[in-house]
Design an enzyme around this catalytic site. Structure first.
Site, PDB file in Angstrom:
ATOM      1  N   GLU A   1       0.823  -1.214   0.000  1.00  0.00           N
ATOM      2  CA  GLU A   1       0.000   0.000   0.000  1.00  0.00           C
ATOM      3  C   GLU A   1       0.850   1.254   0.000  1.00  0.00           C
ATOM      4  O   GLU A   1       1.829   1.364   0.748  1.00  0.00           O
ATOM      5  CB  GLU A   1      -0.914   0.045   1.224  1.00  0.00           C
ATOM      6  CG  GLU A   1      -1.747   1.325   1.257  1.00  0.00           C
ATOM      7  CD  GLU A   1      -2.435   1.610   2.584  1.00  0.00           C
ATOM      8  OE1 GLU A   1      -3.170   2.609   2.650  1.00  0.00           O
ATOM      9  OE2 GLU A   1      -2.233   0.836   3.532  1.00  0.00           O
TER      10      GLU A   1
ATOM     11  N   ASP B   1      10.740   6.326  13.884  1.00  0.00           N
ATOM     12  CA  ASP B   1      10.579   7.744  13.550  1.00  0.00           C
ATOM     13  C   ASP B   1      11.095   8.551  14.741  1.00  0.00           C
ATOM     14  O   ASP B   1      10.640   8.357  15.867  1.00  0.00           O
ATOM     15  CB  ASP B   1       9.101   8.050  13.278  1.00  0.00           C
ATOM     16  CG  ASP B   1       8.859   9.509  12.914  1.00  0.00           C
ATOM     17  OD1 ASP B   1       9.843  10.228  12.636  1.00  0.00           O
ATOM     18  OD2 ASP B   1       7.693   9.941  12.920  1.00  0.00           O
TER      19      ASP B   1
ATOM     20  N   ASP C   1      11.945  12.508  15.933  1.00  0.00           N
ATOM     21  CA  ASP C   1      11.796  13.936  15.639  1.00  0.00           C
ATOM     22  C   ASP C   1      12.550  14.781  16.649  1.00  0.00           C
ATOM     23  O   ASP C   1      12.486  14.523  17.854  1.00  0.00           O
ATOM     24  CB  ASP C   1      10.320  14.349  15.671  1.00  0.00           C
ATOM     25  CG  ASP C   1       9.580  13.931  14.416  1.00  0.00           C
ATOM     26  OD1 ASP C   1      10.241  13.687  13.393  1.00  0.00           O
ATOM     27  OD2 ASP C   1       8.338  13.843  14.464  1.00  0.00           O
TER      28      ASP C   1
END
Length: 436
Positions: A63, A126, A128
């Site tokens: 996807e 992830d 940040d």
């Protein structure tokens, strides 16, 4: 003209959008590395990414979600080869591309398939810089500079060592997010098959720093430390000394304004004594010397039995680990990692706020990586226009270095490993037939 004046003139000359519809159209038509992306996402040791791989491949069941202009969001996009991917991107012109899971059927058929479910997906992290706002002093929010980028160096060092040494993963790719952080993609077959429970266990393994900006204590360590934390401390303390405590770093031990926060983590009587000592006009100790002095206060559980040591003010041995980890240990977004079907921004997408391309980079060279110098779509357009060479457009731009690195350091070793795995499996099956 001063250096500052020169910088202002250069900024004015470079004014203008770094991300717009025309730049995006140019990028998808002429530069986006479709062949390399499909070669990776297909996970096939043989074959050309431009050749249709069939509905049974991981590529055809993968996807992609696209965020279009005006925040129009569409999910369950898919394609079977590089040509189809290019047709999709040039038609839709997405402002953001996210990669999701490999499902048990084509994503486009998700409404008609009973028990439509994700079957595999890379292990992803992830990280940040905005999650370090309680400790970084140079920037806040989405703003990033070379100083606070070193928190990403710390994260890469620890995650790389643990993923390779503790979990045995080999095929790890780090990607600049385009604005304020990094993404990690682990492509080993074992990592792609992990259940949600296993993914959560791994992310918990990396969960050391917690709390919020109002929490007095961000870690909760227990003795004896796990060997991975001992290893992490050895990796992080030199970076802590180089990038966190000095004047040209985060200034933690460079001024009373900043070191008062650190001393507040010590017993009050000890902190007061140290603050008075450092406030004296004659104290000329460097931040590194101050850190050594603070570490000298630490006592391990099996020390301090002599009368002399008992008279000396001491703090728990774990204190130095807590300080270094609070400032330098990776702060991962748990929600991104713990589910197979979570989407994450694609490598080589362009960030709509900065125009910078999300380029893979060498984790070993993270300290030298400059996020503020990563090419923007505007830069790429200028480089193509300025070139007179009769070569493909990609070769006219700085993006070629990132694409080559992507191929040589990640795709090629990954496909070689898959080929070896298939060969070993065939040999094992042949041996079993022969023995029978």
């Amino acid at each position: 003209m001063t250096a500052m004046d020169v910088e202002e003139v250069e900024e004015q000359q470079d004014a203008g959008p770094k991300f717009d519809a025309d730049l995006l159209r140019m990028y998808y038509a002429r530069l986006f590395p479709y062949e390399q992306m499909c070669k990776w996402l297909a996970y096939q040791p043989h074959g050309d990414a431009s050749t249709p791989v069939g509905t049974g491949s991981t590529l055809a069941k993968r996807e992609l979600s696209l965020t279009l202009a005006d925040d129009v969001y569409i999910r369950y996009q898919c394609f079977g080869d590089a040509k189809a991917m290019k047709e999709l991107m040039t038609k839709r012109q997405p402002h953001k591309i996210d990669i999701g899971a490999v499902f048990n059927a084509s994503p486009k058929d998700h409404l008609s398939i009973k028990n439509f479910r994700p079957e595999e997906r890379e292990l992803v992290f992830d990280i940040d810089l905005s999650d370090y706002d309680d400790v970084r002093t140079c920037c806040q929010g989405a703003t990033v500079c070379r100083k606070c980028w070193q928190y990403m160096t710390c994260a890469c060092r620890v995650c790389e060592s643990s993923l390779r040494e503790d979990f045995g993963f080999e095929h790890i790719m780090w990607v600049y997010s385009g604005r304020r952080g990094v993404h990690c993609w682990v492509g080993d077959a074992e990592s792609r098959k992990l259940t949600n429970e296993a993914r959560l266990a791994i992310i918990k393994y990396f969960s050391v720093v917690g709390g919020n900006e109002n929490s007095a204590k961000k870690t909760d360590l227990q003795a004896p430390l796990h060997p991975s934390l001992e290893r992490a401390y050895k990796l992080l303390e030199p970076l802590f000394i180089k990038h966190v405590i000095p004047e040209d770093g985060q200034k933690l031990l460079a001024s009373p304004e900043h070191w008062s926060k650190l001393l507040a983590t010590l017993p009050e009587d000890i902190a007061d004594q140290i603050a008075k000592h450092w406030a004296r006009a004659g104290d000329a100790s460097t931040p590194a010397q101050k850190w050594d002095a603070l570490k000298g206060l630490c006592a391990s559980p099996d020390r301090g039995s002599s009368a002399k040591k008992q008279k000396r003010a001491q703090v728990d041995e774990l204190w130095k680990y807590e300080v270094v980890f609070t400032h330098c240990y990776p702060r991962l977004d748990e929600n991104v990692s713990k589910h197979r079907n979570h989407l994450l921004k694609s490598p080589f997408a362009a960030h709509p706020k900065t125009g910078r391309v999300c380029v893979p980079f060498d984790a070993k060279q993270c300290a030298a990586f400059d996020p503020t110098a990563v090419v923007t779509l505007k830069d790429l357009a200028k480089q193509i226009d300025a070139s007179t060479e009769d070569v493909p457009d990609l070769e006219k731009t700085d993006l070629k270095h990132a694409v080559r690195f992507f191929e040589k350091s990640f795709i090629d070793p990954l496909l070689k490993s898959l080929h070896k795995g298939q060969r070993d499996e065939k040999e094992q099956q042949a041996a079993m037939v022969g023995d029978f």
